[in-house]
Scaffold this motif. Structure first.
Motif, PDB file in Angstrom:
ATOM      1  N   GLU A  31       0.817  -1.222   0.000  1.00 17.46           N
ATOM      2  CA  GLU A  31       0.000   0.000   0.000  1.00 17.46           C
ATOM      3  C   GLU A  31       0.845   1.264   0.000  1.00 17.46           C
ATOM      4  N   ALA A  32       2.144   1.127   0.070  1.00 12.13           N
ATOM      5  CA  ALA A  32       3.028   2.279   0.149  1.00 12.13           C
ATOM      6  C   ALA A  32       3.324   2.840  -1.241  1.00 12.13           C
ATOM      7  N   ASP A  33       3.842   4.070  -1.280  1.00 14.38           N
ATOM      8  CA  ASP A  33       4.248   4.684  -2.533  1.00 14.38           C
ATOM      9  C   ASP A  33       5.461   3.950  -3.106  1.00 14.38           C
ATOM     10  N   VAL A  34       5.601   4.021  -4.431  1.00 20.66           N
ATOM     11  CA  VAL A  34       6.747   3.438  -5.116  1.00 20.66           C
ATOM     12  C   VAL A  34       7.461   4.555  -5.870  1.00 20.66           C
ATOM     13  N   TYR A  35       8.663   4.862  -5.439  1.00 20.44           N
ATOM     14  CA  TYR A  35       9.485   5.865  -6.125  1.00 20.44           C
ATOM     15  C   TYR A  35      10.253   5.178  -7.246  1.00 20.44           C
ATOM     16  N   CYS A  36      10.242   5.792  -8.436  1.00 19.66           N
ATOM     17  CA  CYS A  36      10.941   5.232  -9.586  1.00 19.66           C
ATOM     18  C   CYS A  36      11.990   6.237 -10.065  1.00 19.66           C
ATOM     19  N   LEU A  37      13.239   5.817 -10.030  1.00 22.62           N
ATOM     20  CA  LEU A  37      14.348   6.662 -10.482  1.00 22.62           C
ATOM     21  C   LEU A  37      14.599   6.395 -11.953  1.00 22.62           C
ATOM     22  N   ALA A  38      14.536   7.445 -12.775  1.00 17.63           N
ATOM     23  CA  ALA A  38      14.719   7.268 -14.215  1.00 17.63           C
ATOM     24  C   ALA A  38      15.280   8.541 -14.829  1.00 17.63           C
ATOM     25  N   ARG A  39      15.933   8.374 -15.992  1.00 15.71           N
ATOM     26  CA  ARG A  39      16.529   9.507 -16.689  1.00 15.71           C
ATOM     27  C   ARG A  39      15.477  10.256 -17.501  1.00 15.71           C
ATOM     28  N   THR A  41      14.870  11.994 -21.023  1.00 16.06           N
ATOM     29  CA  THR A  41      15.445  11.840 -22.352  1.00 16.06           C
ATOM     30  C   THR A  41      15.174  13.106 -23.153  1.00 16.06           C
ATOM     31  N   SER A  42      15.800  13.203 -24.303  1.00 20.93           N
ATOM     32  CA  SER A  42      15.604  14.393 -25.132  1.00 20.93           C
ATOM     33  C   SER A  42      14.172  14.487 -25.635  1.00 20.93           C
ATOM     34  N   ARG A  43      13.478  13.347 -25.700  1.00 23.04           N
ATOM     35  CA  ARG A  43      12.122  13.338 -26.230  1.00 23.04           C
ATOM     36  C   ARG A  43      11.046  13.387 -25.164  1.00 23.04           C
ATOM     37  N   GLU A  44      11.393  12.924 -23.956  1.00 19.32           N
ATOM     38  CA  GLU A  44      10.347  12.786 -22.947  1.00 19.32           C
ATOM     39  C   GLU A  44      10.942  12.829 -21.548  1.00 19.32           C
ATOM     40  N   PRO A  45      10.406  13.649 -20.679  1.00 20.95           N
ATOM     41  CA  PRO A  45      10.899  13.661 -19.299  1.00 20.95           C
ATOM     42  C   PRO A  45      10.489  12.392 -18.558  1.00 20.95           C
ATOM     43  N   ALA A  46      11.279  12.048 -17.558  1.00 15.10           N
ATOM     44  CA  ALA A  46      10.996  10.840 -16.781  1.00 15.10           C
ATOM     45  C   ALA A  46       9.607  10.879 -16.153  1.00 15.10           C
ATOM     46  N   VAL A  76       7.965   9.792  -9.341  1.00 14.81           N
ATOM     47  CA  VAL A  76       9.112   9.724 -10.243  1.00 14.81           C
ATOM     48  C   VAL A  76      10.224  10.646  -9.769  1.00 14.81           C
ATOM     49  N   LEU A  77      11.430  10.078  -9.667  1.00  9.77           N
ATOM     50  CA  LEU A  77      12.624  10.859  -9.362  1.00  9.77           C
ATOM     51  C   LEU A  77      13.463  10.959 -10.634  1.00  9.77           C
ATOM     52  N   SER A  78      13.636  12.149 -11.133  1.00  2.00           N
ATOM     53  CA  SER A  78      14.462  12.349 -12.318  1.00  2.00           C
ATOM     54  C   SER A  78      15.921  12.285 -11.898  1.00  2.00           C
ATOM     55  N   GLY A  79      16.662  11.326 -12.478  1.00  2.00           N
ATOM     56  CA  GLY A  79      18.061  11.158 -12.098  1.00  2.00           C
ATOM     57  C   GLY A  79      18.766  10.236 -13.064  1.00  2.00           C
TER      58      GLY A  79
END
Length: 383
Positions: A31-39, A41-46, A76-79
């Protein structure tokens, strides 16, 4: 069901096959939040790419119950794992994380790409481990591969890799280094998860990937296109020679089986250590390749034990199968006793008949991924 300590999870590689399935399973089982770390890209933000791909995967896997959870609980964590601190400023980090799932990796394998592979799989793992410490995580789960054991054959146990057999390629080398790195991490629990060759969903057969079994499909599809352009219906009459042993066992395991087992290990509080997320029902190479060629509409291959038995066309395919070549000669059986002790005996048992493997391949071809690969390779030299 809540997480063991009630805190959110963080997943790297959530835009990939295994990482995405783990993120979805966490949404389903906790039931908790899920943080996703992702880059970005030039076409689309994480911030757009992650929920878009998770939504697509959930739909492909028939996980309708999770669709509403993605906008509600995915953060979402942009990284970038290749940057110090994973490129995330302290001010943007969550206040606390209970568990970190590290599934992001480079799947390249050639020596010429060594620097890039090690940057992602070794340096990147070091950065993720450091982030886990900064966040006060009590557990870290590293997604490795059962094939990290290199040239070893026979029974493979859930133990650290020994130096008695060299790795088959740089990818395996990098995963060995990553395993060694996290094994010394000062957190309460470190689990090293070693999946087999991950294929599509066990029910819908969908597979948002071009790696593993599907790289075989791509290579043979591209090869068939090249041969037909030069020799017409040659493959309708001639069985391509492949260097290998048809009795060699390969471990194909559905992505949802991997994700379910991985998350279950966490929820039952399995101790740190190495866990094989592998299918107790191994597949024979000869049967798998017969299913593959059948789905592509070409004759089953003829197996040879000596490269001298290959003609020029056979040899051209052999060059394309550079990555797969070693695995067609190395018979491995993966013991998953520790995983089964915590997950039960039935979860990891997924019978895959040649007909069923053919259905996976047909679904992949229907989805059009192989056609995109062929289009990208049309200008490639040689047969």
């Amino acid at each position: 069901m809540t997480r063991p300590d009630g805190r959110p999870a963080l997943v790297t590689g959530a835009t990939g096959l295994v990482g995405g399935a783990i993120a979805l399973e966490l949404l389903r089982r906790t039931e908790a939040d899920v943080y996703c770390l992702a880059r970005d890209t030039s076409r689309e933000p994480a911030a757009r790419r992650v929920p878009r791909l998770l939504t697509r995967a959930a739909a492909d896997y028939g996980m309708d119950d999770v669709l509403d959870e993605i906008p509600a609980r995915v953060r979402v964590l942009s990284g970038d794992i290749t940057e110090p601190g994973c490129g995330v400023p302290d001010a943007l980090l969550p206040a606390e994380i209970g568990e970190v799932w590290h599934a992001a990796a480079s799947l390249k394998y050639r020596d010429r790409d060594r620097a890039e592979i090690e940057l992602h799989n070794v340096t990147g793992t070091r950065h993720v481990a450091g982030l886990a410490l900064r966040l006060g995580a009590r557990a870290l789960d590293l997604v490795s591969t059962a094939y990290v054991v290199g040239e070893r054959t026979g029974l493979i146990t859930e133990e650290p890799v020994t130096a008695d057999r060299p790795a088959n390629n740089v990818y395996e080398d990098s995963k060995r280094a990553a395993e060694a790195l996290v094994s010394e991490l000062p957190v309460d629990t470190v689990r090293i998860l070693r999946p087999g060759i991950v294929i599509g969903h066990s029910e819908t057969l969908a597979a948002p990937t071009t790696f593993g079994l599907y790289s075989f499909v791509d290579e043979l599809t591209a090869f068939r296109t090249k041969v037909e352009a030069k020799l017409g219906n040659y493959l309708d009459h001639y069985a391509i020679g492949i260097l290998g042993d048809p009795a060699t066992r390969g471990n194909l395991v559905p992505v949802d089986t991997v994700a379910t087992a991985a998350v279950r290990l966490s929820l039952v509080g399995a101790p740190g250590g190495i866990y094989h997320l592998t299918n107790t029902e191994a597949s024979r190479l000869g049967e798998a390749l017969a299913a593959l060629t059948g789905a592509l509409g070409i004759r089953s291959p003829r197996w040879v034990s000596d490269r001298a038995e290959l003609n020029s066309i056979d040899a051209a395919l052999s060059e394309r199968l550079e990555f797969q070549a070693a695995y067609m000669l190395q018979d491995k059986v993966f013991d998953a006793s520790r995983t089964r002790r915590h997950c039960g005996d039935g979860l990891l048992t997924v019978p895959l008949s040649p007909e069923r493997i053919g259905e996976y391949i047909t679904r992949y071809l229907k989805d059009g991924a192989a056609e995109q690969v062929v289009a990208a390779r049309k200008a490639a030299p040689g047969v």
